[in-house]
Write a protein that holds these residues in place. Sequence first.
Motif, mmCIF file in Angstrom:
data_model
loop_
_atom_site.group_PDB
_atom_site.id
_atom_site.type_symbol
_atom_site.label_atom_id
_atom_site.label_comp_id
_atom_site.label_asym_id
_atom_site.label_seq_id
_atom_site.Cartn_x
_atom_site.Cartn_y
_atom_site.Cartn_z
ATOM 1 N N LYS A 54 -19.837 -1.030 -13.533
ATOM 2 C CA LYS A 54 -19.288 -0.695 -14.852
ATOM 3 C C LYS A 54 -18.567 -1.869 -15.517
ATOM 4 O O LYS A 54 -18.050 -1.731 -16.631
ATOM 5 C CB LYS A 54 -18.322 0.482 -14.721
ATOM 6 N N LYS A 55 -18.539 -3.013 -14.781
ATOM 7 C CA LYS A 55 -17.855 -4.205 -15.292
ATOM 8 C C LYS A 55 -16.403 -3.889 -15.664
ATOM 9 O O LYS A 55 -15.919 -4.205 -16.760
ATOM 10 C CB LYS A 55 -18.612 -4.791 -16.489
ATOM 11 N N LEU A 56 -15.692 -3.281 -14.721
ATOM 12 C CA LEU A 56 -14.318 -2.852 -14.956
ATOM 13 C C LEU A 56 -13.336 -3.959 -14.581
ATOM 14 O O LEU A 56 -13.488 -4.613 -13.538
ATOM 15 C CB LEU A 56 -14.006 -1.615 -14.108
ATOM 16 N N PRO A 57 -12.297 -4.194 -15.384
ATOM 17 C CA PRO A 57 -11.229 -5.105 -14.962
ATOM 18 C C PRO A 57 -10.517 -4.509 -13.752
ATOM 19 O O PRO A 57 -10.350 -3.279 -13.658
ATOM 20 C CB PRO A 57 -10.305 -5.160 -16.182
ATOM 21 N N SER A 58 -10.117 -5.348 -12.805
ATOM 22 C CA SER A 58 -9.575 -4.823 -11.552
ATOM 23 C C SER A 58 -8.516 -5.735 -10.969
ATOM 24 O O SER A 58 -8.346 -6.891 -11.381
ATOM 25 C CB SER A 58 -10.708 -4.644 -10.539
ATOM 26 N N GLY A 59 -7.814 -5.182 -9.968
ATOM 27 C CA GLY A 59 -6.834 -5.928 -9.199
ATOM 28 C C GLY A 59 -6.924 -5.513 -7.748
ATOM 29 O O GLY A 59 -7.782 -4.709 -7.360
ATOM 30 N N THR A 60 -6.026 -6.043 -6.915
ATOM 31 C CA THR A 60 -6.100 -5.827 -5.469
ATOM 32 C C THR A 60 -4.788 -5.267 -4.950
ATOM 33 O O THR A 60 -3.700 -5.657 -5.403
ATOM 34 C CB THR A 60 -6.407 -7.147 -4.748
ATOM 35 N N LEU A 61 -4.894 -4.328 -3.982
ATOM 36 C CA LEU A 61 -3.736 -3.780 -3.289
ATOM 37 C C LEU A 61 -3.915 -4.084 -1.806
ATOM 38 O O LEU A 61 -4.981 -3.851 -1.232
ATOM 39 C CB LEU A 61 -3.648 -2.270 -3.522
ATOM 40 N N THR A 62 -2.855 -4.587 -1.180
ATOM 41 C CA THR A 62 -2.938 -4.973 0.225
ATOM 42 C C THR A 62 -1.616 -4.676 0.909
ATOM 43 O O THR A 62 -0.588 -4.445 0.254
ATOM 44 C CB THR A 62 -3.284 -6.471 0.342
ATOM 45 N N GLY A 63 -1.638 -4.628 2.260
ATOM 46 C CA GLY A 63 -0.391 -4.384 2.970
ATOM 47 C C GLY A 63 -0.622 -3.987 4.409
ATOM 48 O O GLY A 63 -1.727 -4.100 4.945
ATOM 49 N N SER A 64 0.448 -3.488 5.066
ATOM 50 C CA SER A 64 0.406 -3.077 6.470
ATOM 51 C C SER A 64 0.824 -1.618 6.586
ATOM 52 O O SER A 64 1.446 -1.060 5.686
ATOM 53 C CB SER A 64 1.327 -3.950 7.321
ATOM 54 N N VAL A 65 0.479 -1.006 7.749
ATOM 55 C CA VAL A 65 0.805 0.399 8.003
ATOM 56 C C VAL A 65 1.400 0.499 9.401
ATOM 57 O O VAL A 65 0.768 0.103 10.386
ATOM 58 C CB VAL A 65 -0.442 1.294 7.885
ATOM 59 N N LYS A 66 2.644 1.066 9.475
ATOM 60 C CA LYS A 66 3.336 1.205 10.753
ATOM 61 C C LYS A 66 3.972 2.582 10.882
ATOM 62 O O LYS A 66 4.149 3.301 9.894
ATOM 63 C CB LYS A 66 4.430 0.133 10.884
ATOM 64 N N THR A 67 4.336 2.943 12.120
ATOM 65 C CA THR A 67 5.064 4.185 12.364
ATOM 66 C C THR A 67 6.551 3.971 12.093
ATOM 67 O O THR A 67 7.010 2.842 11.860
ATOM 68 C CB THR A 67 4.891 4.652 13.810
ATOM 69 N N GLN A 68 7.310 5.064 12.175
ATOM 70 C CA GLN A 68 8.766 4.960 11.999
ATOM 71 C C GLN A 68 9.409 4.140 13.108
ATOM 72 O O GLN A 68 10.518 3.619 12.941
ATOM 73 C CB GLN A 68 9.383 6.363 11.964
ATOM 74 N N GLY B 190 8.077 1.405 14.152
ATOM 75 C CA GLY B 190 7.669 0.025 13.928
ATOM 76 C C GLY B 190 6.376 -0.370 14.598
ATOM 77 O O GLY B 190 6.015 -1.560 14.620
ATOM 78 N N LYS B 191 5.624 0.607 15.131
ATOM 79 C CA LYS B 191 4.367 0.300 15.798
ATOM 80 C C LYS B 191 3.222 0.322 14.787
ATOM 81 O O LYS B 191 3.086 1.250 13.996
ATOM 82 C CB LYS B 191 4.094 1.317 16.905
ATOM 83 N N SER B 192 2.383 -0.716 14.817
ATOM 84 C CA SER B 192 1.251 -0.772 13.897
ATOM 85 C C SER B 192 0.246 0.331 14.219
ATOM 86 O O SER B 192 -0.038 0.610 15.388
ATOM 87 C CB SER B 192 0.549 -2.130 13.993
ATOM 88 N N LYS C 146 -7.822 -2.424 9.431
ATOM 89 C CA LYS C 146 -7.989 -2.894 10.806
ATOM 90 C C LYS C 146 -6.714 -3.595 11.250
ATOM 91 O O LYS C 146 -6.083 -4.317 10.467
ATOM 92 C CB LYS C 146 -9.168 -3.865 10.907
ATOM 93 N N HIS C 147 -6.358 -3.357 12.519
ATOM 94 C CA HIS C 147 -5.204 -4.032 13.123
ATOM 95 C C HIS C 147 -3.945 -3.846 12.280
ATOM 96 O O HIS C 147 -3.117 -4.758 12.160
ATOM 97 C CB HIS C 147 -5.490 -5.518 13.320
#
Length: 757
Positions: free
Chosen positions: A263-277, A279-281, A302-303
């Motif tokens: 669709k030739k849409l303008p876009s951006g990127t979202l990135t980050g990490s995911v952990k438990t309360q 602190g474990k990935s 992943k990871h």
Amino acid sequence: MLKLFYTSLLVSSLLLAIGLGVAVPSYAAVSIIHGKTIIPAGNATSDKDLTIRNDKLAFSLAVGSAPPWGVARGCIVDIANVKADGSLSNDRVAFADFIPNNWSSWPTTYQTVDIVKDSKDEAIVKITRDFGKVIISTTYSLTSGSERIHVKTTMINEGEALVDMLSGYTLWPDAGYKFAVPIYSDKEEAVLNHPISDRFVGYDADWAIALHAPDMTEIKSKSRDLYTQHSLKKSESITFEGDYQVLASGDLSPVIRAEIERKKLPSGTLTGSVKTQQGKSVTEPAVVVLKKGVPYIWVIGKHGEYNIDLPVGDYQVYATGKGYSDSAKHDVNIKRNDSQTLSFSDLLAPGKVNIQVTDAQTTAALDAKIQIEKGNKPLIEFFGAKTFFTELDSVGQAQFTLAPGDYQLKVSAGANFVAKPVFIDATIVPNQTTNLVGAVTVSTYPTQHGWFAGDLHHHADVLEGSTSPMFLVRSQLAAGLNVTFVSDHDSTKNHEAIKALSDKRGVPFIPSIEISPSWGHFNVFPIEMGAQLSVEPGVDDVHSIIQDARRMGATVVASNHPYIPYGYLSSLEKNTAPGGFNPSIDLIEINSEVDYMKAVEKARQLWSEGLPYYYTAGSDTHDVWNETSGHNRMFVYTASKPDAKAFAQAMKNGHSYASFGPVIYPKNVMFGDTLKLAVNQSQSINFDLLSVNGLKLVQLIGNDGVISEQTLSGDKVSVMFDVPQKSGWVSLVVEDAKSYKAFSNPIWLKMVDQTSF
């Protein structure tokens, strides 16, 4: 254009490698392979078929093989993704192609196949077929390194004008889960109003296929059909385009990336990490993106890390994982060419549930279905289920994993028929097991009165079915059914497995098959174990099909969902059923998933003509986790535990009724039997009625409509009706407080001379 030819050396080497279990090396070049598909468990088995592949995917066109559901030859029947070792996955689809008018019957006389291009960079195949007076040409294109099959279809009308058509591309996975068009996830069908996306996805942990259909204006079949509503005047043409995107994991971020590109849409990127309360990935996290408050897309990381491109706009996002709790939701505004970081650190590790379900009166263990009524319901279905079943061996016991949090669980054992569901509150704690007990109050035991219930339209894991034999039996027993039943499309492959499981539990098994031409489906039962269909449903007429059903041993032939677009009675009205009407059918189906009242009225019309075409009923369940086995069912009177033949013969004799809930016990006359009447001598018929939801109404129906009506209250009521003093028939309609109904077969009335008594 190139003529069809055999690349014998390539075929031989590939088939040898497959036969020896050797992984086929990954290669980027495109190739067209002639003959039986190289896709494991594929349905294209003719030496005339074509398979097109590159280093990302392979798909097969049924040129010589018979496609499912009587569809005309020349369509995609197999799609596989290429795995990391270069080998092909199993076939992922039952059917993925163009449908010219909402699964209506497909009258066809020819197909032509042209290989437009066959190079290492691109393969293009054009297949032309007829649809009555309409010429349909579809071009299939695959380029080197692409994960998308591009399809382009043109319809040219050489006949009279056609109106109110629904045409477009479909995707019917034969396994896995379904992610519907966003906003329309709970809709069986809908007219689209500014949809936020134009795709449907079938997926599992190790694959996904997305159908991109930019022309769509309507969805059917829970988004598996993406149609355009249109007309087609004489000599007019219309063109459709779409893509089947094939992925090697349940990570759907490439799907939104393809939309951005398309669709030739303008876009951006979202990135980050995911952990438990703590602190474990989370090793394999998911980040779910909501748009306008509904699920839009997800990415599997992943990871402990994730990355996703999104079109410019406002979203909500949350993180989760297999068995983990969901994080809090965060508002995100994606800006053009901008990369943002959003990390999550509030997930909780999984907990376990151990539940025992019993009969509250007898304390006997009960087969049961357990559903999450309130609490975390995982969107990504390979991360966690919403529905569970008790075990076959350890009756009444179930163990499963849930994300931590507060829940209300709904425990059903014969729910809405012989017992109300029970609701249990529970709090699930990370890394701990919660023990629960569900005691279900059973209100009646139909088998003690000689009645045995069956869901007489149910699928396992053939074609679009996704229920294994094990879970089919577990689900049907949890529904309180007293016989097990399967009717896969044109297949008997699950009979032996289901019979073995049923035998282990001492439950009669009714083996069936749903013979599935494009102009009408027929459940025939019971058939002999191991019987194979010898007709071709897409070619042969109704007389050949019914003859083959009898050859396989069928006592009864049922017309399934007879008034849907491809129902037999609907096709008879349109004069599109080859062979016309065959009077040797036995049963007319009340199908729980479609409007069934026209079928009810048709049966009554036939009764008024003195013709004993009786009801059958079934849920048409394909997926026991998201659909309901035994949603409606037939209660069949056999006096004692029946075998398959006795059960079917009782149905053929009309000794049965269809129900969505209410239970009926005739007291002095059986459905399907004849009541002899003498002049000036009144007779009455008596019934015990029961509904766990409370009774509301009972009607006595006859040749001329409603004869008598009684308003009811309470769960159990005895009723009596005086019957008309004339030949004909009467039947019951019972309705409960939830508007669930039961429809009886007729009791025949015959005026006779008093001396004959």
